[in-house]
Write an enzyme that holds these catalytic residues in place. Structure first.
Site, PDB file in Angstrom:
ATOM      1  N   HIS A 177       0.853  -1.185   0.000  1.00 17.00           N
ATOM      2  CA  HIS A 177       0.000   0.000   0.000  1.00 17.00           C
ATOM      3  C   HIS A 177       0.883   1.227   0.000  1.00 17.00           C
ATOM      4  O   HIS A 177       1.935   1.230   0.633  1.00 17.00           O
ATOM      5  CB  HIS A 177      -0.902   0.015   1.247  1.00 17.00           C
ATOM      6  CG  HIS A 177      -2.043   0.957   1.116  1.00 17.00           C
ATOM      7  ND1 HIS A 177      -1.930   2.299   1.385  1.00 17.00           N
ATOM      8  CD2 HIS A 177      -3.321   0.755   0.716  1.00 17.00           C
ATOM      9  CE1 HIS A 177      -3.097   2.876   1.161  1.00 17.00           C
ATOM     10  NE2 HIS A 177      -3.955   1.975   0.751  1.00 17.00           N
ATOM     11  N   ASP A 200      -7.937  -5.293   0.357  1.00 15.84           N
ATOM     12  CA  ASP A 200      -8.476  -6.173  -0.684  1.00 15.84           C
ATOM     13  C   ASP A 200      -8.078  -7.625  -0.505  1.00 15.84           C
ATOM     14  O   ASP A 200      -8.585  -8.492  -1.218  1.00 15.84           O
ATOM     15  CB  ASP A 200      -8.005  -5.686  -2.063  1.00 15.84           C
ATOM     16  CG  ASP A 200      -8.642  -4.350  -2.416  1.00 15.84           C
ATOM     17  OD1 ASP A 200      -9.846  -4.213  -2.184  1.00 15.84           O
ATOM     18  OD2 ASP A 200      -7.929  -3.462  -2.900  1.00 15.84           O
TER      19      ASP A 200
HETATM   20  N1  CMC Z   1       4.047  -7.837  -4.822  1.00 21.22           N
HETATM   21  C1  CMC Z   1       5.387  -7.793  -5.016  1.00 21.22           C
HETATM   22  N2  CMC Z   1       6.135  -6.682  -4.879  1.00 21.22           N
HETATM   23  C2  CMC Z   1       5.519  -5.554  -4.535  1.00 21.22           C
HETATM   24  C3  CMC Z   1       4.130  -5.522  -4.301  1.00 21.22           C
HETATM   25  C4  CMC Z   1       3.389  -6.713  -4.452  1.00 21.22           C
HETATM   26  N3  CMC Z   1       2.067  -6.723  -4.254  1.00 21.22           N
HETATM   27  N4  CMC Z   1       3.765  -4.245  -3.980  1.00 21.22           N
HETATM   28  C5  CMC Z   1       4.880  -3.529  -3.983  1.00 21.22           C
HETATM   29  N5  CMC Z   1       5.960  -4.310  -4.320  1.00 21.22           N
HETATM   30  C6  CMC Z   1       7.370  -3.895  -4.364  1.00 21.22           C
HETATM   31  C7  CMC Z   1       7.685  -3.067  -5.618  1.00 21.22           C
HETATM   32  O1  CMC Z   1       8.117  -3.893  -6.680  1.00 21.22           O
HETATM   33  C8  CMC Z   1       8.775  -2.167  -5.100  1.00 21.22           C
HETATM   34  O2  CMC Z   1       9.967  -2.921  -5.015  1.00 21.22           O
HETATM   35  P1  CMC Z   1      11.409  -2.201  -5.269  1.00 21.22           P
HETATM   36  O3  CMC Z   1      11.562  -1.195  -4.175  1.00 21.22           O
HETATM   37  O4  CMC Z   1      12.411  -3.316  -5.196  1.00 21.22           O
HETATM   38  O5  CMC Z   1      11.338  -1.583  -6.629  1.00 21.22           O
HETATM   39  C9  CMC Z   1       8.364  -1.856  -3.667  1.00 21.22           C
HETATM   40  O6  CMC Z   1       7.593  -2.996  -3.268  1.00 21.22           O
HETATM   41  C10 CMC Z   1       7.525  -0.587  -3.543  1.00 21.22           C
HETATM   42  O7  CMC Z   1       6.404  -0.710  -4.419  1.00 21.22           O
HETATM   43  P2  CMC Z   1       5.763   0.464  -5.248  1.00 21.22           P
HETATM   44  O8  CMC Z   1       5.150  -0.080  -6.492  1.00 21.22           O
HETATM   45  O9  CMC Z   1       6.736   1.577  -5.410  1.00 21.22           O
HETATM   46  O10 CMC Z   1       4.622   0.935  -4.259  1.00 21.22           O
HETATM   47  P3  CMC Z   1       3.454   1.921  -4.597  1.00 21.22           P
HETATM   48  O11 CMC Z   1       3.178   2.660  -3.360  1.00 21.22           O
HETATM   49  O12 CMC Z   1       3.735   2.719  -5.819  1.00 21.22           O
HETATM   50  O13 CMC Z   1       2.227   0.943  -4.971  1.00 21.22           O
HETATM   51  C11 CMC Z   1       0.459  -0.617  -4.693  1.00 21.22           C
HETATM   52  C12 CMC Z   1       1.265   0.524  -4.052  1.00 21.22           C
HETATM   53  C13 CMC Z   1      -0.746  -0.910  -3.805  1.00 21.22           C
HETATM   54  C14 CMC Z   1      -0.057  -0.166  -6.086  1.00 21.22           C
HETATM   55  C15 CMC Z   1       1.370  -1.862  -4.830  1.00 21.22           C
HETATM   56  O14 CMC Z   1       1.801  -2.276  -3.557  1.00 21.22           O
HETATM   57  C16 CMC Z   1       0.676  -3.013  -5.558  1.00 21.22           C
HETATM   58  O15 CMC Z   1       0.709  -3.072  -6.794  1.00 21.22           O
HETATM   59  N6  CMC Z   1       0.004  -3.948  -4.805  1.00 21.22           N
HETATM   60  C17 CMC Z   1      -0.795  -4.989  -5.425  1.00 21.22           C
HETATM   61  C18 CMC Z   1      -2.149  -4.424  -5.866  1.00 21.22           C
HETATM   62  C19 CMC Z   1      -3.065  -4.191  -4.683  1.00 21.22           C
HETATM   63  O16 CMC Z   1      -3.204  -5.028  -3.812  1.00 21.22           O
HETATM   64  N7  CMC Z   1      -3.751  -3.027  -4.706  1.00 21.22           N
HETATM   65  C20 CMC Z   1      -4.740  -2.653  -3.676  1.00 21.22           C
HETATM   66  C21 CMC Z   1      -4.270  -1.494  -2.862  1.00 21.22           C
HETATM   67  S1  CMC Z   1      -5.239  -1.217  -1.394  1.00 21.22           S
HETATM   68  C22 CMC Z   1      -6.812  -0.725  -1.891  1.00 21.22           C
HETATM   69  C23 CMC Z   1      -6.878   0.400  -2.843  1.00 21.22           C
HETATM   70  O17 CMC Z   1      -6.080   1.318  -2.877  1.00 21.22           O
HETATM   71  O18 CMC Z   1      -7.838   0.380  -3.611  1.00 21.22           O
END
Ligand code: CMC
Length: 427
Positions: A305, A362
């Protein structure tokens, strides 16, 4: 500390500091470009507060979520969804008479205009219900042309009532159309969650009595989704509304924003992922390894998140509600077992621990929606129903704030510099 100073080359400017009621501090850069010619660069707004807001407080490090100061745990345990809707909009909890009047008003608007039914029929049966819902909400602007002025308080009040009331009818009908069943009209003798369940699962040939266990769980789930400050869809609602677009158009944009798998669409993706894991039994660790592999686009849906760097408090409540509902219904879901196994592995894995990736809202919500009988593609629609009061509260707060300006980010242009047009045959 009242101000910060920034030195660029031989020039130093002072920038005011803004402090929120929970001690959050921000450097106000509103005049930075005017004073220095510099703008700021912040991908995904990860470090930018676009607004001041008094609606929802999140402390992502501590796993805290509060609506208007009230902890989510207390509201989820004790409140009614419409009570929370009132709270988000007005800033205070309603008195009992206020809640009764509000509930009656929401209930009395539950019918959808008969001619709007034709809109459903314009869609292919395979259409995703989120697309149908967004279109129906967007169409409301054409059906209620007298209530579109964002600066007319009474118009906004009646539009708010219509949206919260009709969204469950439109959501249920988008499903009914999909499964080729007749639309079921709202029963106003039922409470909000039960009315929705009835419209979803009743058929003329067989009456459906909503189970109070399921209605109560749904009430809790709607509360947990009701607001989450400046997320992707709420920011969309605000930015669309900042151009003075009407409430219906702004909310329809929010529904589209929510539909993406990285936002509200994640609940559907989680269940699809868990189903695949259950159907291909083997080492769960294999999926975890894939999620860690930077050359593999696969991510563990339901983990991570932008704001929470600790447990998402909503996930903890939903996990418990999921377990309770399954127990009370006497169901045993292999997907819940798989979810718990996966969570255990992930919480012990250095990759996820070091990046502070915990289960989010989720992760468990899909499991509970499944147990309630909802098809997978309705999960994000359920999120949208819950989020409706939050979007409306955010939109209203933005409009009432005299300092609001049209949302318009800057960019750093990286394209070609000026060149002369050579003509179509020129080289
Ligand atoms: N699985 C594997 N690696 C992950 C995941 C995951 N679910 N989420 C983040 N990472 C890694 C990402 O690759 C990055 O690694 P590195 O630092 O080595 O490059 C690090 O963690 C930080 O991730 P980010 O993409 O920069 O984080 P963000 O804040 O931009 O994205 C997120 C947040 C929710 C989009 C992301 O964690 C994700 O794609 N999660 C899966 C989708 C999900 O469950 N979404 C629902 C969110 S909660 C409800 C809502 O908002 O609607």
């Amino acid at each position: 500390m009242q101000e910060a100073s920034l030195t660029i080359g031989d020039r130093t400017v002072t920038l005011p500091i803004t402090v929120g009621s929970e001690g959050e501090m921000a450097i106000d850069i509103s005049n930075l470009r005017k004073e220095t010619g510099f703008t700021t660069f912040d991908r995904g707004f990860g470090n930018t507060a676009e607004t001041k807001s008094a609606i929802t407080f999140i402390d992502g490090e501590k796993g805290i979520l509060r609506y208007r100061g009230y902890p989510i745990e207390q509201l989820a345990e004790n409140a009614d969804f419409l009570e929370v809707a009132w709270l988000l909009s007005s800033g205070e909890l309603p008195t009992r008479p206020q809640l009764e009047t509000f509930t009656e008003e929401i209930t009395s608007h539950s019918l959808v205009r008969e001619d709007m039914k034709h809109l459903f029929e314009a869609f292919p049966h395979a259409a995703h219900p989120m697309q149908i819902l967004a279109s129906e909400v967007s169409a409301m602007a054409s059906y209620y042309p007298d209530a579109l002025n964002p600066n007319d308080e009474e118009a906004v009040r009646i539009s708010t009532t219509r949206l919260i009331s009709k969204v469950i009818t439109m959501a249920a009908w988008s499903y009914k159309y999909r499964v080729h069943q007749p639309y079921v009209y709202p029963r106003n003798d039922l409470d909000y969650s039960s009315r929705f369940l009835h419209m979803m699962f009743s058929v003329p040939a067989e009456e459906y009595e909503p189970d109070p266990v399921i209605s109560n769980a749904l009430n809790t789930l709607f509360i947990l989704h009701a607001d989450h400050e400046q997320n992707c869809s709420a920011s969309t609602v605000r930015i669309v509304g900042s151009g003075q677009a009407n409430l219906f158009s702004s909310i329809a944009s929010g529904i589209h924003a929510l539909s993406g798998p990285l936002h509200g669409g994640a609940n559907q993706s989680v269940v699809e992922m868990l189903t695949e894991m259950v159907e291909q039994p083997g080492d769960v660790g294999h999926w975890v390894e894939r999620a860690k592999d930077k050359d593999d686009p696969f991510r563990l849906m339901g983990f991570g998140h932008r704001v929470y760097r600790n447990f998402d408090p909503r996930a903890m409540i939903i996990k418990k509600v999921a377990q309770d509902v399954l127990d009370m219904l006497g169901l045993d879901d292999p997907l819940l077992d798989m979810a718990m196994e996966l969570e255990k592995i992930v919480l012990d894995d250095e990759y996820f621990v070091s990046r502070k990736l915990y289960p989010n809202v989720d992760f468990y919500s899909g499991v509970i929606y499944r147990a309630m009988g909802f098809p997978t593609d309705m999960f994000t629609v359920l999120f949208a129903i819950g989020r409706m009061p939050g979007w409306i509260a955010q939109w209203n707060e933005m409009h009432r704030d005299p300092t609001t300006r049209i949302g318009r980010p800057r960019q750093i242009y990286t394209g070609e510099t000026e060149r002369n047009y050579p003509g179509i045959d020129g080289s």
